[in-house]
Scaffold this active site. Sequence first.
Site, mmCIF file in Angstrom:
data_model
loop_
_atom_site.group_PDB
_atom_site.id
_atom_site.type_symbol
_atom_site.label_atom_id
_atom_site.label_comp_id
_atom_site.label_asym_id
_atom_site.label_seq_id
_atom_site.Cartn_x
_atom_site.Cartn_y
_atom_site.Cartn_z
ATOM 1 C CB THR A 95 -0.860 0.039 1.289
ATOM 2 O OG1 THR A 95 -1.243 -1.291 1.632
ATOM 3 C CG2 THR A 95 -2.069 0.918 1.124
ATOM 4 N N PRO A 96 0.848 2.067 -1.062
ATOM 5 C CG PRO A 96 0.641 2.911 -3.216
ATOM 6 C CD PRO A 96 0.032 1.934 -2.277
ATOM 7 C CD GLU A 199 -8.838 -11.033 5.031
ATOM 8 O OE1 GLU A 199 -9.231 -10.007 4.441
ATOM 9 O OE2 GLU A 199 -7.757 -11.097 5.624
HETATM 10 P P1 5GP Z 1 1.841 -3.098 3.203
HETATM 11 O O1 5GP Z 1 0.701 -2.887 2.250
HETATM 12 O O2 5GP Z 1 2.010 -1.948 4.151
HETATM 13 O O3 5GP Z 1 3.119 -3.457 2.504
HETATM 14 O O4 5GP Z 1 1.502 -4.418 4.042
HETATM 15 C C1 5GP Z 1 0.676 -4.409 5.195
HETATM 16 C C2 5GP Z 1 -0.781 -4.171 4.813
HETATM 17 O O5 5GP Z 1 -1.265 -5.272 4.027
HETATM 18 C C3 5GP Z 1 -1.729 -4.123 5.986
HETATM 19 O O6 5GP Z 1 -1.782 -2.830 6.539
HETATM 20 C C4 5GP Z 1 -3.065 -4.531 5.364
HETATM 21 O O7 5GP Z 1 -3.667 -3.436 4.705
HETATM 22 C C5 5GP Z 1 -2.633 -5.529 4.320
HETATM 23 N N1 5GP Z 1 -2.734 -6.922 4.812
HETATM 24 C C6 5GP Z 1 -1.728 -7.731 5.198
HETATM 25 N N2 5GP Z 1 -2.195 -8.940 5.555
HETATM 26 C C7 5GP Z 1 -3.522 -8.908 5.382
HETATM 27 C C8 5GP Z 1 -4.570 -9.861 5.564
HETATM 28 O O8 5GP Z 1 -4.373 -11.025 5.983
HETATM 29 N N3 5GP Z 1 -5.832 -9.439 5.277
HETATM 30 C C9 5GP Z 1 -6.099 -8.192 4.797
HETATM 31 N N4 5GP Z 1 -7.367 -7.899 4.519
HETATM 32 N N5 5GP Z 1 -5.145 -7.269 4.622
HETATM 33 C C10 5GP Z 1 -3.871 -7.621 4.907
#
Ligand code: 5GP
Length: 340
Positions: A95-96, A199
Amino acid sequence: TCFLQRLHKELHAHLNGSVSFSTIKKLVARKPHLNIEHGMTAIRSGQRRTLDECFQVFKVIHQLVDTEEDILMVAKDVIREFAADGVKYLELRSTPRKEKTTGMTKRRYVETVIEAIRQCKNEGVDIEVRFLVAVDRRNGAEVAMETVKLAEDFMLSTDGLVVGLDLSGDPTVGHGRDLLPALQKAKNCGLKLSLHLSEVPSQADESELLLNIPPDRIGHGTYLHPEVGGSQSLVDTVRKHNTPLELCLTSNVKGQTVSSYSQHHFLYWYQMGHPSVICTDDKGVFCTDLSQEYQLAASTFNLSQEDMWTLSQKAIDCTFAPDLKQQLHQKWLELRPTHF
Ligand code: 5GP
């Protein structure tokens, strides 16, 4: 390398959830004032958390990863670690984030991840990496639309490294109907869509709506089938479009959306012969890696080495990089054991 390490493709990995203990230590050393310990960034063996608590963990990691230097280090470490585990093809998603205090912008965030992918390639790390720009559903429709525009720009300017859009974030917040215009725009401009769907149990309406876009892959899909309160019509829609599922065993068990490994919905879809890909989700937070996830699937569901080989080979057709499919199939044939 052992058998398990010869067959990997990872299609569902969140960047900031994939940060290993050794990288966390380096980040903590950069920011001692935050007083963050490893126990706050990972869920160890035998531990369980609610999904809500899992999302708190991501907030802690985001505090540690808030500059371009951090992103570059984290992304390069994560790519090298997947390669060391034998992964030959990796789709990372993230997520940017804009960080006012450090001046990081969303555009620079994505550019830095792309830079990490390019540097690993130049350093000869034996892995192909593609990137999905992630939409955090908590941030609503407007941000989702901005993110799609950003993803489209990068898709056009990175020689095929940015291949798609992910929808993730806390499933209990917001409703997919508000995000539908953004998701449809993404699809129309050629971004591949991987959507976290069903989910948690209460999302059947949303899933029905989003499955009809249709997405190119589904993240988790834990509560789609009727045995767990989903419905036959949801399953039929998934089957009609032949939409592959990304399944993350340890993540679902530790996050308690699935009660035990043997209860995991992998079995439901696998028995039906539906395309299902074993993935890690967040290898750092859930203390796992792809070899371990394959091993768990094998031991829990009694899969033979040949079954696992086939499972891993079928994942090639679920990737978002059509230009690499032939090459990946060729590599798999070369690595295939002559006897199982
Ligand atoms: P980033 O996007 O910051 O690299 O990785 C972390 C983000 O990925 C979390 O803040 C969340 O938005 C998303 N994320 C990671 N694991 C999960 C999951 O198991 N379910 C959902 N819905 N989102 C996740």
